[in-house]
Motif scaffolding. Structure first.
Motif, PDB file in Angstrom:
ATOM      1  N   MET A   8      35.246  -1.083 -18.028  1.00  0.00           N
ATOM      2  CA  MET A   8      35.300  -1.548 -16.901  1.00  0.00           C
ATOM      3  C   MET A   8      36.164  -2.662 -16.798  1.00  0.00           C
ATOM      4  O   MET A   8      36.191  -3.683 -17.611  1.00  0.00           O
ATOM      5  CB  MET A   8      33.822  -1.736 -16.186  1.00  0.00           C
ATOM      6  N   GLY A   9      36.880  -2.922 -15.697  1.00  0.00           N
ATOM      7  CA  GLY A   9      37.736  -3.885 -15.649  1.00  0.00           C
ATOM      8  C   GLY A   9      36.988  -5.325 -15.411  1.00  0.00           C
ATOM      9  O   GLY A   9      37.792  -6.456 -15.588  1.00  0.00           O
ATOM     10  N   SER A  10      35.820  -5.385 -14.618  1.00  0.00           N
ATOM     11  CA  SER A  10      35.348  -6.538 -14.583  1.00  0.00           C
ATOM     12  C   SER A  10      33.773  -6.342 -14.597  1.00  0.00           C
ATOM     13  O   SER A  10      33.207  -5.024 -14.257  1.00  0.00           O
ATOM     14  CB  SER A  10      35.234  -7.190 -13.099  1.00  0.00           C
ATOM     15  N   ASP A  11      32.902  -7.248 -14.742  1.00  0.00           N
ATOM     16  CA  ASP A  11      31.348  -7.173 -14.965  1.00  0.00           C
ATOM     17  C   ASP A  11      31.065  -6.795 -13.455  1.00  0.00           C
ATOM     18  O   ASP A  11      29.854  -6.301 -13.253  1.00  0.00           O
ATOM     19  CB  ASP A  11      30.608  -8.230 -15.659  1.00  0.00           C
ATOM     20  N   SER A  12      31.600  -7.101 -12.355  1.00  0.00           N
ATOM     21  CA  SER A  12      31.341  -6.768 -10.997  1.00  0.00           C
ATOM     22  C   SER A  12      31.327  -5.539 -10.806  1.00  0.00           C
ATOM     23  O   SER A  12      30.904  -4.866 -10.019  1.00  0.00           O
ATOM     24  CB  SER A  12      32.299  -7.633 -10.075  1.00  0.00           C
ATOM     25  N   ASP A  13      31.921  -4.662 -11.928  1.00  0.00           N
ATOM     26  CA  ASP A  13      31.977  -3.030 -11.618  1.00  0.00           C
ATOM     27  C   ASP A  13      30.606  -2.624 -12.290  1.00  0.00           C
ATOM     28  O   ASP A  13      30.384  -1.205 -12.144  1.00  0.00           O
ATOM     29  CB  ASP A  13      33.130  -2.436 -12.292  1.00  0.00           C
ATOM     30  N   ALA A  62      37.036   4.880 -17.715  1.00  0.00           N
ATOM     31  CA  ALA A  62      37.512   3.813 -17.186  1.00  0.00           C
ATOM     32  C   ALA A  62      37.336   3.371 -15.780  1.00  0.00           C
ATOM     33  O   ALA A  62      37.712   4.251 -14.930  1.00  0.00           O
ATOM     34  CB  ALA A  62      39.041   3.647 -17.520  1.00  0.00           C
ATOM     35  N   ALA A  63      36.581   2.366 -15.491  1.00  0.00           N
ATOM     36  CA  ALA A  63      36.309   2.143 -14.074  1.00  0.00           C
ATOM     37  C   ALA A  63      36.939   0.587 -13.593  1.00  0.00           C
ATOM     38  O   ALA A  63      36.931  -0.186 -14.457  1.00  0.00           O
ATOM     39  CB  ALA A  63      34.831   1.694 -14.016  1.00  0.00           C
ATOM     40  N   ALA A  64      37.706   0.932 -12.496  1.00  0.00           N
ATOM     41  CA  ALA A  64      38.535  -0.375 -12.108  1.00  0.00           C
ATOM     42  C   ALA A  64      38.735  -0.262 -10.566  1.00  0.00           C
ATOM     43  O   ALA A  64      38.664   0.805 -10.061  1.00  0.00           O
ATOM     44  CB  ALA A  64      39.679  -0.643 -12.851  1.00  0.00           C
ATOM     45  N   GLY A  65      38.633  -1.384  -9.832  1.00  0.00           N
ATOM     46  CA  GLY A  65      39.002  -1.309  -8.425  1.00  0.00           C
ATOM     47  C   GLY A  65      40.348  -2.076  -8.257  1.00  0.00           C
ATOM     48  O   GLY A  65      40.953  -2.624  -8.944  1.00  0.00           O
ATOM     49  N   MET A  66      40.623  -2.064  -6.801  1.00  0.00           N
ATOM     50  CA  MET A  66      41.697  -2.680  -6.318  1.00  0.00           C
ATOM     51  C   MET A  66      43.032  -2.349  -6.769  1.00  0.00           C
ATOM     52  O   MET A  66      43.183  -1.118  -6.780  1.00  0.00           O
ATOM     53  CB  MET A  66      41.590  -4.291  -6.754  1.00  0.00           C
ATOM     54  N   ALA A  67      43.731  -2.972  -7.585  1.00  0.00           N
ATOM     55  CA  ALA A  67      45.065  -2.541  -8.006  1.00  0.00           C
ATOM     56  C   ALA A  67      44.556  -1.840  -9.492  1.00  0.00           C
ATOM     57  O   ALA A  67      45.017  -2.527 -10.576  1.00  0.00           O
ATOM     58  CB  ALA A  67      46.165  -3.626  -8.271  1.00  0.00           C
ATOM     59  N   PRO A  86      37.559   5.229  -9.602  1.00  0.00           N
ATOM     60  CA  PRO A  86      38.177   4.044  -8.695  1.00  0.00           C
ATOM     61  C   PRO A  86      36.832   3.436  -7.956  1.00  0.00           C
ATOM     62  O   PRO A  86      35.837   4.007  -7.339  1.00  0.00           O
ATOM     63  CB  PRO A  86      38.864   4.861  -7.664  1.00  0.00           C
ATOM     64  N   ILE A  87      36.657   2.138  -8.189  1.00  0.00           N
ATOM     65  CA  ILE A  87      35.720   1.272  -7.822  1.00  0.00           C
ATOM     66  C   ILE A  87      36.033   0.892  -6.137  1.00  0.00           C
ATOM     67  O   ILE A  87      37.289   0.437  -6.002  1.00  0.00           O
ATOM     68  CB  ILE A  87      35.265  -0.124  -8.659  1.00  0.00           C
ATOM     69  N   SER A  88      35.220   0.948  -5.131  1.00  0.00           N
ATOM     70  CA  SER A  88      35.605   0.719  -3.945  1.00  0.00           C
ATOM     71  C   SER A  88      35.317  -0.937  -3.758  1.00  0.00           C
ATOM     72  O   SER A  88      34.475  -1.557  -4.572  1.00  0.00           O
ATOM     73  CB  SER A  88      34.619   1.216  -3.031  1.00  0.00           C
TER      74      SER A  88
HETATM   75  C1  RP5 Z   1      39.437  -5.044 -10.908  1.00  0.00           C
HETATM   76  O1  RP5 Z   1      39.154  -6.131  -9.860  1.00  0.00           O
HETATM   77  C2  RP5 Z   1      37.911  -4.960 -11.641  1.00  0.00           C
HETATM   78  O2  RP5 Z   1      37.970  -3.645 -12.129  1.00  0.00           O
HETATM   79  C3  RP5 Z   1      37.141  -5.097 -10.224  1.00  0.00           C
HETATM   80  O3  RP5 Z   1      36.807  -3.908  -9.674  1.00  0.00           O
HETATM   81  C4  RP5 Z   1      37.899  -5.885  -9.326  1.00  0.00           C
HETATM   82  C5  RP5 Z   1      37.619  -7.519  -8.897  1.00  0.00           C
HETATM   83  O4  RP5 Z   1      37.283  -8.043 -10.227  1.00  0.00           O
HETATM   84  P1  RP5 Z   1      36.540  -9.398 -10.257  1.00  0.00           P
HETATM   85  O5  RP5 Z   1      37.366 -10.332  -9.330  1.00  0.00           O
HETATM   86  O6  RP5 Z   1      35.058  -8.998  -9.604  1.00  0.00           O
HETATM   87  O7  RP5 Z   1      36.349  -9.609 -11.606  1.00  0.00           O
HETATM   88  O8  RP5 Z   1      40.218  -5.431 -12.060  1.00  0.00           O
END
Ligand code: RP5
Length: 165
Positions: A8-13, A62-67, A86-88
């Protein structure tokens, strides 16, 4: 048994990704999860994907949001199947991450599930492992039969209600 890698791209995911953990635990399939970002820690993300096959993984989620470039970046570094979640996010409700994840150039596919579709990402990863694992395929068949029984019970309840009205 092959493992599933979950990046995951961030622990916020994590609140979304935990739904994938739950499905994999239900089926007793081993997994490893990491926070690696395509943008913030590209070296670690690439190393994971490059070594994943040799390290006993059969598929990567793989989970990630935004770009959201994480799934594509991992897919570029391995021929294991990569499933993108895709994470909303607040700005575009997941449409940004959906398009970033799904619109891959030919030759480097990412199997993209719905926005925040972590449970289905896990189900798809299980189905990929089940191509060469008959026992797991049997467990998936049984789970589908249970789900069908629940829906049919709901239909029976609806028919009873309609008949009584
Ligand atoms: C993406 O940016 C991450 O997967 C997450 O969904 C988003 C925001 O990340 P944080 O700013 O919460 O770390 O890369």
């Amino acid at each position: 048994m092959k493992k599933i890698g979950i990046i995951m791209g961030s622990d916020s995911d994590l609140p979304v990704v935990e739904k994938a953990f739950a499905v994999l635990k239900e089926f007793g399939v081993p997994f490893e999860a990491h926070v690696y970002s395509a943008h913030r820690t590209p070296v670690q993300a690439r190393e994971f994907a490059e070594n994943a096959r040799a390290n006993g993984f059969g598929a990567i989620i793989a989970a990630a949001g935004m770009a959201a470039h994480l799934a594509g970046a991992l897919a570029a570094a391995t021929t294991l199947p990569v499933i993108g979640i895709p994470i909303s996010s607040k700005a575009f409700g997941g449409a940004d991450a959906l398009l970033s994840t799904v619109q891959m150039p030919k030759g480097i596919p990412v199997a993209t599930v719905a926005a925040d579709g972590a449970a289905n990402a896990a189900w798809l990863a299980l189905q990929i492992l089940a191509v060469s694992d008959g026992e797991l395929a049997g467990k998936l068949d049984a789970a589908r039969a249970e789900n069908a029984a629940v829906v049919l019970a709901r239909d029976a309840a609806l028919q009873e209600k309609l008949a009584a009205d």
